[in-house]
Enzyme design. Structure first.
Site, PDB file in Angstrom:
ATOM      1  N   ARG A  32      -1.800  -4.328  -2.540  1.00 23.55           N
ATOM      2  CA  ARG A  32      -1.695  -5.458  -1.627  1.00 23.55           C
ATOM      3  C   ARG A  32      -1.276  -6.770  -2.330  1.00 23.55           C
ATOM      4  O   ARG A  32      -2.040  -7.732  -2.375  1.00 23.55           O
ATOM      5  CB  ARG A  32      -2.988  -5.597  -0.813  1.00 23.55           C
ATOM      6  N   ARG A  74     -16.701  -5.010  10.348  1.00 25.31           N
ATOM      7  CA  ARG A  74     -15.575  -5.935  10.149  1.00 25.31           C
ATOM      8  C   ARG A  74     -14.564  -5.838  11.285  1.00 25.31           C
ATOM      9  O   ARG A  74     -13.830  -6.788  11.539  1.00 25.31           O
ATOM     10  CB  ARG A  74     -14.844  -5.607   8.847  1.00 25.31           C
TER      11      ARG A  74
HETATM   12  C1  LIG Z   1       3.979  -3.781   7.863  1.00 24.63           C
HETATM   13  C2  LIG Z   1       2.568  -3.360   8.100  1.00 24.63           C
HETATM   14  O1  LIG Z   1       2.343  -2.297   8.619  1.00 24.63           O
HETATM   15  N1  LIG Z   1       1.616  -4.199   7.728  1.00 24.63           N
HETATM   16  C3  LIG Z   1       0.208  -3.885   7.821  1.00 24.63           C
HETATM   17  C4  LIG Z   1      -0.532  -4.570   6.692  1.00 24.63           C
HETATM   18  O2  LIG Z   1      -0.400  -5.972   6.834  1.00 24.63           O
HETATM   19  P1  LIG Z   1      -0.604  -6.855   5.531  1.00 24.63           P
HETATM   20  O3  LIG Z   1      -0.217  -8.208   5.947  1.00 24.63           O
HETATM   21  O4  LIG Z   1      -1.910  -6.630   4.892  1.00 24.63           O
HETATM   22  O5  LIG Z   1       0.438  -6.219   4.590  1.00 24.63           O
HETATM   23  P2  LIG Z   1       1.978  -6.457   4.647  1.00 24.63           P
HETATM   24  O6  LIG Z   1       2.520  -6.260   6.000  1.00 24.63           O
HETATM   25  O7  LIG Z   1       2.230  -7.740   3.987  1.00 24.63           O
HETATM   26  O8  LIG Z   1       2.483  -5.282   3.722  1.00 24.63           O
HETATM   27  C5  LIG Z   1       3.604  -4.469   4.025  1.00 24.63           C
HETATM   28  C6  LIG Z   1       4.180  -3.904   2.743  1.00 24.63           C
HETATM   29  O9  LIG Z   1       4.743  -4.945   1.983  1.00 24.63           O
HETATM   30  C7  LIG Z   1       4.224  -4.965   0.682  1.00 24.63           C
HETATM   31  N2  LIG Z   1       4.070  -6.384   0.288  1.00 24.63           N
HETATM   32  C8  LIG Z   1       3.401  -7.229   1.118  1.00 24.63           C
HETATM   33  C9  LIG Z   1       3.238  -8.547   0.801  1.00 24.63           C
HETATM   34  C10 LIG Z   1       3.779  -9.021  -0.421  1.00 24.63           C
HETATM   35  O10 LIG Z   1       3.694 -10.197  -0.768  1.00 24.63           O
HETATM   36  N3  LIG Z   1       4.439  -8.125  -1.232  1.00 24.63           N
HETATM   37  C11 LIG Z   1       4.610  -6.816  -0.891  1.00 24.63           C
HETATM   38  O11 LIG Z   1       5.203  -6.055  -1.633  1.00 24.63           O
HETATM   39  C12 LIG Z   1       2.882  -4.253   0.788  1.00 24.63           C
HETATM   40  O12 LIG Z   1       2.490  -3.701  -0.425  1.00 24.63           O
HETATM   41  C13 LIG Z   1       3.150  -3.228   1.844  1.00 24.63           C
HETATM   42  O13 LIG Z   1       3.740  -2.081   1.314  1.00 24.63           O
HETATM   43  O14 LIG Z   1      -1.892  -4.207   6.723  1.00 24.63           O
HETATM   44  C14 LIG Z   1      -2.586  -4.633   7.886  1.00 24.63           C
HETATM   45  C15 LIG Z   1      -4.011  -4.146   7.731  1.00 24.63           C
HETATM   46  O15 LIG Z   1      -4.022  -2.785   7.521  1.00 24.63           O
HETATM   47  C16 LIG Z   1      -1.888  -4.049   9.108  1.00 24.63           C
HETATM   48  O16 LIG Z   1      -2.508  -4.542  10.254  1.00 24.63           O
HETATM   49  C17 LIG Z   1      -0.401  -4.363   9.125  1.00 24.63           C
HETATM   50  O17 LIG Z   1       0.221  -3.696  10.206  1.00 24.63           O
HETATM   51  C1  LIG Z   2      -7.084  -2.881   6.648  1.00 24.23           C
HETATM   52  C2  LIG Z   2      -7.269  -3.642   7.705  1.00 24.23           C
HETATM   53  O1  LIG Z   2      -7.596  -4.945   7.665  1.00 24.23           O
HETATM   54  P1  LIG Z   2      -7.875  -5.845   6.390  1.00 24.23           P
HETATM   55  O2  LIG Z   2      -6.548  -6.161   5.811  1.00 24.23           O
HETATM   56  O3  LIG Z   2      -8.494  -7.050   7.013  1.00 24.23           O
HETATM   57  O4  LIG Z   2      -8.749  -5.082   5.467  1.00 24.23           O
HETATM   58  C3  LIG Z   2      -7.130  -3.124   9.097  1.00 24.23           C
HETATM   59  O5  LIG Z   2      -7.198  -3.910  10.049  1.00 24.23           O
HETATM   60  O6  LIG Z   2      -6.974  -1.904   9.243  1.00 24.23           O
END
Ligand SMILES: CC(=O)N[C@H]1[C@@H](OP(=O)(O)OP(=O)(O)OC[C@H]2O[C@@H](n3ccc(=O)[nH]c3=O)[C@H](O)[C@@H]2O)O[C@H](CO)[C@@H](O)[C@@H]1O
Ligand SMILES: C=C(OP(=O)(O)O)C(=O)O
Length: 427
Positions: A128, A405
């Site tokens: 992440r 959560r």
């Molecule tokens: C596209 C997607 O399905 N996103 C999910 C992601 O959102 P969340 O916002 O946590 O993650 P992102 O959408 O940013 O990540 C998508 C992808 O981009 C990559 N990444 C992201 C940010 C960054 O700065 N650099 C990078 O490389 C991540 O490793 C990942 O493979 O997790 C949340 C919690 O489970 C889900 O609700 C979202 O639906």
């Molecule tokens: C992984 C999740 O959320 P969070 O990024 O807040 O852990 C989710 O909503 O499934």
């Protein structure tokens, strides 16, 4: 520590109310930092993460007030007011408990001219990273410094400029952060390959209600014309599409018939299509979705993808449901490298699952057996609840704080549709 006990085998039947969306609430709450006027959010789910986010906002000088919440109600109304931002630092102690804390970075730098946020680091579902949040903020004029576990963003001259950025991969969090920053910039921002999840649409609609100017909402190109100031607003959090999908899987695995009251079908296309392919009957109604299943479920081939694709947040719950399908399913996780923490626990309940890199083959078995299990993340924990509802005998799901959560009063909602489920305190 609390755990949840389920005696499996009951067919779920009845009405189940869907709460406000956690993943929307956690991006709407930081919008309060963007104005000195009150932002009122309705239908805010009662969740540990919402409380945690409120606590973080308090540390930054935002007052939070909960109105007229009766214990029997789902959701509540919260008014937040950032009359003055008194601190621009999101400390490690809070960020480490709640990754969504990174979402104060954009609004804080936009409003206060600087923001320092502890780096969230990885978690149970993977690395992440936040590099795209930082690159996108740089593209709209922020100066970024990384030091000793913190990221500091500064707006030269106190205000961001606006600018163009094309995301190399779709990122929900980075899109949210930069949109919240760009609304107060001097100039225009154009974002390409932006995320278009319903929660992003919810965020943009709330910002519009606060006086922001955003075009292209719901598409991969967002054009944001910065404004001098935003004003207060009252906004209703969207229904939780992941909670609704989770209870749909729970209904299906028990051969049940459940009305998901308040669920919105237009946010759930890929989930509903997958349920239908598995043989579940899905009726889309005006203010609810009805799901029912009888007989064996059919196996599926599913690959997670950004919206409108099949959500990574639904992968674990479908895996549990498919554990007793009539044949082999193939699930591929493309968003997170390590979102299979539920597999060994489901295996303890008798599931036959083989993980090969990012793919998992789920060979349907005739039945699951209750067992003590625990999971290290939210949706993995829900997959164990779903498996437990169909399993023979008793399942004890430990580490329920993950569920707290993201699922508002889970046992109560499931009891009301006939599940034999209770929370026990280990003292
Ligand atoms: C596209 C997607 O399905 N996103 C999910 C992601 O959102 P969340 O916002 O946590 O993650 P992102 O959408 O940013 O990540 C998508 C992808 O981009 C990559 N990444 C992201 C940010 C960054 O700065 N650099 C990078 O490389 C991540 O490793 C990942 O493979 O997790 C949340 C919690 O489970 C889900 O609700 C979202 O639906
Ligand atoms: C992984 C999740 O959320 P969070 O990024 O807040 O852990 C989710 O909503 O499934």
């Amino acid at each position: 520590m609390d755990s949840i006990i389920i005696r499996g085998g009951n067919r779920l039947s009845g009405k189940l109310p869907i709460s406000g969306a956690k993943n929307s609430a956690l991006t709407l709450m930081p919008c309060a930092l963007l104005t000195d006027e009150p932002l009122t959010l309705r239908n805010l789910p009662r969740l540990a993460d919402v409380d945690g986010f409120g606590h973080l906002l308090n540390q930054l000088g935002v007052s939070t007030m909960i109105e007229g919440a009766r214990p029997e109600d789902f959701g509540r109304v919260m008014t937040m007011r950032a009359g003055r931002v008194t601190s621009t630092v999101a400390p490690y102690d809070i960020v480490r408990k709640m990754r969504a804390s990174i979402l104060v970075l954009g609004p804080l730098v936009a409003r206060a001219g600087e923001a320092t946020v502890s780096l969230p680091g990885g978690c149970a579902i993977g690395n992440r990273p936040i590099d795209l949040h930082l690159k996108a903020l740089e593209a709209i004029g922020a100066e970024i410094e990384l030091a000793a576990g913190y990221v500091k963003a500064t707006a030269p001259g106190g205000r961001l400029s606006g600018g163009n950025y094309t995301f190399p991969v779709v990122s929900v969090g980075a899109t949210e952060n930069v949109v919240m920053a760009a609304v107060l910039a001097k100039g225009t921002t154009r974002l390409e390959n932006a995320a278009r999840e319903p929660e992003i649409v919810d965020l943009c609609n709330c910002l519009l209600a606060m006086g922001a100017r955003i075009d292209g909402i719901g598409t991969e190109t967002l054009i944001i014309e910065g404004v001098e100031r935003l004003h207060g607003a009252t906004y209703q959090v969207m229904p939780d599409r992941i909670e609704a999908g989770s209870y749909a899987c729970a209904a299906a695995i028990t051969g049940g018939s459940v009305e998901l009251v308040g669920a919105r079908a237009e946010d759930m296309g890929a989930t509903l299509a997958a349920l239908r392919h598995a043989g579940v009957t899905v009726e889309e109604k005006r203010d609810s979705i009805h799901v029912s299943a009888d007989g064996k479920l059919r196996p599926l081939t599913l690959s997670t993808a950004p919206f409108p694709g099949f959500a990574t947040d639904m992968q674990a719950q479908f895996m549990a449901m498919l554990a007793i399908a009539d044949g082999a399913s193939l699930l591929t996780e493309t968003i997170f490298e390590n979102r299979y923490m539920h597999v060994p626990e489901l295996a303890r309940m008798g599931a036959d699952i083989e993980v090969r890199g990012r793919a998992a083959v789920v060979r349907g078995v005739d039945k699951l057996n209750g067992a003590p299990v625990m999971a290290t993340d939210l949706r993995a924990s829900m997959s164990l609840i779903i498996a437990g509802l169909a399993a023979e005998g008793e399942t004890q799901v430990n580490r329920v704080y993950h569920l707290d959560r993201g699922y508002e009063r889970l046992e109560e909602k499931l009891q009301a549709v006939g599940a034999d489920i209770e929370r026990v305190s280990a003292g």
